[in-house]
Design a protein around this motif. Structure first.
Motif, PDB file in Angstrom:
ATOM      1  N   HIS A 191      -1.456  -6.405  -1.100  1.00  0.00           N
ATOM      2  CA  HIS A 191      -1.512  -4.936  -1.082  1.00  0.00           C
ATOM      3  C   HIS A 191      -0.639  -4.342   0.017  1.00  0.00           C
ATOM      4  O   HIS A 191       0.215  -3.482  -0.257  1.00  0.00           O
ATOM      5  CB  HIS A 191      -2.961  -4.479  -0.888  1.00  0.00           C
ATOM      6  N   ASP A 192      -0.817  -4.796   1.250  1.00  0.00           N
ATOM      7  CA  ASP A 192      -0.068  -4.215   2.373  1.00  0.00           C
ATOM      8  C   ASP A 192       1.421  -4.480   2.245  1.00  0.00           C
ATOM      9  O   ASP A 192       2.257  -3.606   2.528  1.00  0.00           O
ATOM     10  CB  ASP A 192      -0.591  -4.771   3.697  1.00  0.00           C
ATOM     11  N   ARG A 241      -2.851  -0.691  -6.052  1.00  0.00           N
ATOM     12  CA  ARG A 241      -4.083   0.012  -6.412  1.00  0.00           C
ATOM     13  C   ARG A 241      -5.326  -0.652  -5.832  1.00  0.00           C
ATOM     14  O   ARG A 241      -6.386  -0.031  -5.751  1.00  0.00           O
ATOM     15  CB  ARG A 241      -4.211   0.096  -7.935  1.00  0.00           C
ATOM     16  N   ASP A 242      -5.216  -1.923  -5.456  1.00  0.00           N
ATOM     17  CA  ASP A 242      -6.366  -2.689  -4.979  1.00  0.00           C
ATOM     18  C   ASP A 242      -6.190  -3.000  -3.495  1.00  0.00           C
ATOM     19  O   ASP A 242      -5.379  -3.849  -3.128  1.00  0.00           O
ATOM     20  CB  ASP A 242      -6.482  -3.977  -5.793  1.00  0.00           C
ATOM     21  N   VAL A 243      -6.952  -2.307  -2.655  1.00  0.00           N
ATOM     22  CA  VAL A 243      -6.804  -2.505  -1.208  1.00  0.00           C
ATOM     23  C   VAL A 243      -7.193  -3.921  -0.793  1.00  0.00           C
ATOM     24  O   VAL A 243      -6.836  -4.371   0.302  1.00  0.00           O
ATOM     25  CB  VAL A 243      -7.642  -1.477  -0.419  1.00  0.00           C
ATOM     26  N   ASN A 244      -7.928  -4.621  -1.640  1.00  0.00           N
ATOM     27  CA  ASN A 244      -8.332  -5.989  -1.321  1.00  0.00           C
ATOM     28  C   ASN A 244      -7.360  -7.031  -1.875  1.00  0.00           C
ATOM     29  O   ASN A 244      -7.560  -8.233  -1.682  1.00  0.00           O
ATOM     30  CB  ASN A 244      -9.729  -6.261  -1.874  1.00  0.00           C
ATOM     31  N   LEU A 300       2.872  -2.241  -0.495  1.00  0.00           N
ATOM     32  CA  LEU A 300       2.845  -0.834  -0.103  1.00  0.00           C
ATOM     33  C   LEU A 300       3.929  -0.546   0.932  1.00  0.00           C
ATOM     34  O   LEU A 300       4.588   0.503   0.870  1.00  0.00           O
ATOM     35  CB  LEU A 300       1.461  -0.479   0.452  1.00  0.00           C
TER      36      LEU A 300
END
Length: 431
Positions: free
Chosen positions: A390-391, A383-386, A394
């Motif tokens: 995250h990557d 939910r938090d691209v920072n 995902l």
């Protein structure tokens, strides 16, 4: 990375649980009739967590190994990270299933690979067994100071001198054996030779004399009873995943003549689980206080945890409006615990196809995410691209994950009879 026989560490379990298949003369598999044994080997390197198995395939009519099939059960992203390689072909071949380059194989190898792909790896119960064997093996290896055990092939005999995709490996590239080391520091200069499989002699002999017994754990003693087609009433259950907030839940309608196996399949499909792991229902029969376990009996644990076969237990014999709840646990590692609550019993609607899912909220967690704690760590990251992971998370989830995207209209229910046949009728089976 040395690979050794599972039976070297856990001989009693291997004796009971090694998989075998009998090919009949009329089979059109391109294989001679006989018994074929799939003997498991795992990495013996301390601290390694490669999550792969090598099936050394032997048969009753020849003494030598017929093929070596390598397979990893995790997603490609896991192996890309573990191998430190972005080459999709190498990762795909590391995951497999694939005939292991550099290992012995005969003209039967392609047909054997087809059996692994189309029978063994489609059997959820057997896949779960391999994962359990791996976990037990790792516990043995990582819990003691050890060397290479048994007479199985060494790392030199297992590792190809080219990448799985067939191209030449550069000196400074990751070694194709998956160790994480550079090729020049690992397997460069080690020529693959045909291994001597002296440690497999007993296993080969057992394939010729004990094919049925080799795979009897988790196999029903008798065929699944036929379920009555006609039913007049429908059980309405609410399934809630414990520990989730807001709750992940489903409302499903199933025929009154369902068994617990049928209910298990309906829960799996409604929740979105993949049925990769074992399961159990915990409940009390109406009017009796002692808890019973209903699921898939395992002879290894049957004395300590006696379990009734779910396909022989009717839900109507256990669940009533006066005693409406059961506990359902899926995946004993991640331990997904569900409350299964009977809300009402209603007349059958001829216009409705059963089972059906009428309501619910939120996607189920991804398989093997690490239980409730791992799931919420995963959600925080995606939910938090920072978020620093995250990557990675995902990618592991397949590139996208929207927990709010559950739609009961998109739930597809498998035929529980077909699921049962896939799970059990190919264990030590004749084909």
């Amino acid at each position: 990375m040395p690979y050794v026989l599972f039976r070297d560490h856990l001989p009693e379990i291997a004796e009971r649980e090694t998989r075998s298949i009998t090919v009949l003369p009329e089979s059109n598999l391109g294989l001679p009739p006989g018994n074929y044994g799939f003997i498991e080997m795992f990495c013996d390197e301390t601290g390694c967590d490669c999550r792969r198995v090598f099936f050394y395939v032997v048969c009753s009519f020849r003494k030598e190994v017929q093929a070596v099939v390598a397979w990893g059960w995790e997603d490609p992203a896991f192996y890309a990270k573990w191998m430190r390689s972005g080459d999709a072909r190498d990762v795909a071949n590391l995951k497999g299933p694939i005939l292991n380059l550099g290992s012995p194989e005969t003209e039967l190898a392609p047909g054997i690979l087809a059996i692994v792909e189309n029978i063994l790896l489609r059997d959820a119960a057997y896949v779960d067994r391999v994962k359990r064997h791996y976990a037990l093996f790792r516990d043995k290896v990582d819990g003691c100071v050890h060397g290479r055990l048994g007479d199985g092939p060494s790392a030199e005999e297992l590792v190809p001198t080219a990448s799985p995709s067939g191209r030449k490996v550069g000196r400074n590239e990751p070694c194709p054996c998956g160790s994480g080391k550079k090729y020049k520091k690992c397997c460069l200069g080690k020529e693959a030779s045909e291994p001597e499989f002296e440690g497999l002699d007993d296993a080969i002999d057992s394939v010729g004399t004990n094919a049925e017994d080799a795979a009897h754990v988790n196999r029903p003693r008798s065929r699944r009873p036929r379920r009555r087609v006609q039913f007049a009433r429908v059980f309405q259950f609410k399934i809630t995943l414990h520990g989730t907030n807001p709750p992940i839940w489903r409302r499903i309608l199933v025929p009154e003549n369902y068994s617990f196996w049928d209910l298990h399949v309906a829960i799996q499909d409604a929740m979105g689980w993949k049925d990769y792991h074992l399961h159990v229902f915990r409940m009390c029969r109406a009017g009796k206080g002692k808890e019973k376990l209903i699921g898939i009996p395992d002879e290894e644990w049957q004395e300590e945890f006696p379990t009734l076969p779910g396909w022989k237990q009717a839900i109507a014999d256990w669940v009533t409006l006066n005693h409406p709840t059961a506990e359902y646990e899926y995946d004993f590692g991640d331990s997904w615990e569900h409350e299964v609550a009977l809300e009402e019993i209603i007349p059958r609607d001829p216009a409705v196809a059963y089972p059906s899912c009428t309501e619910g909220a939120l996607l189920a967690p991804p398989e093997d995410v690490g239980g409730i704690g791992g799931y919420y760590d995963f959600l925080e990251a995606v939910r938090d691209v920072n978020h620093p992971e995250h990557d990675e998370w995902l990618t592991w989830a397949g590139g996208a994950y929207d927990p709010d995207s559950f739609d009961p209209r998109k739930v597809h229910f498998d035929d529980p009879d077909e699921r049962w046949s896939i799970a059990f009728e190919t264990m030590g089976e004749e084909i």
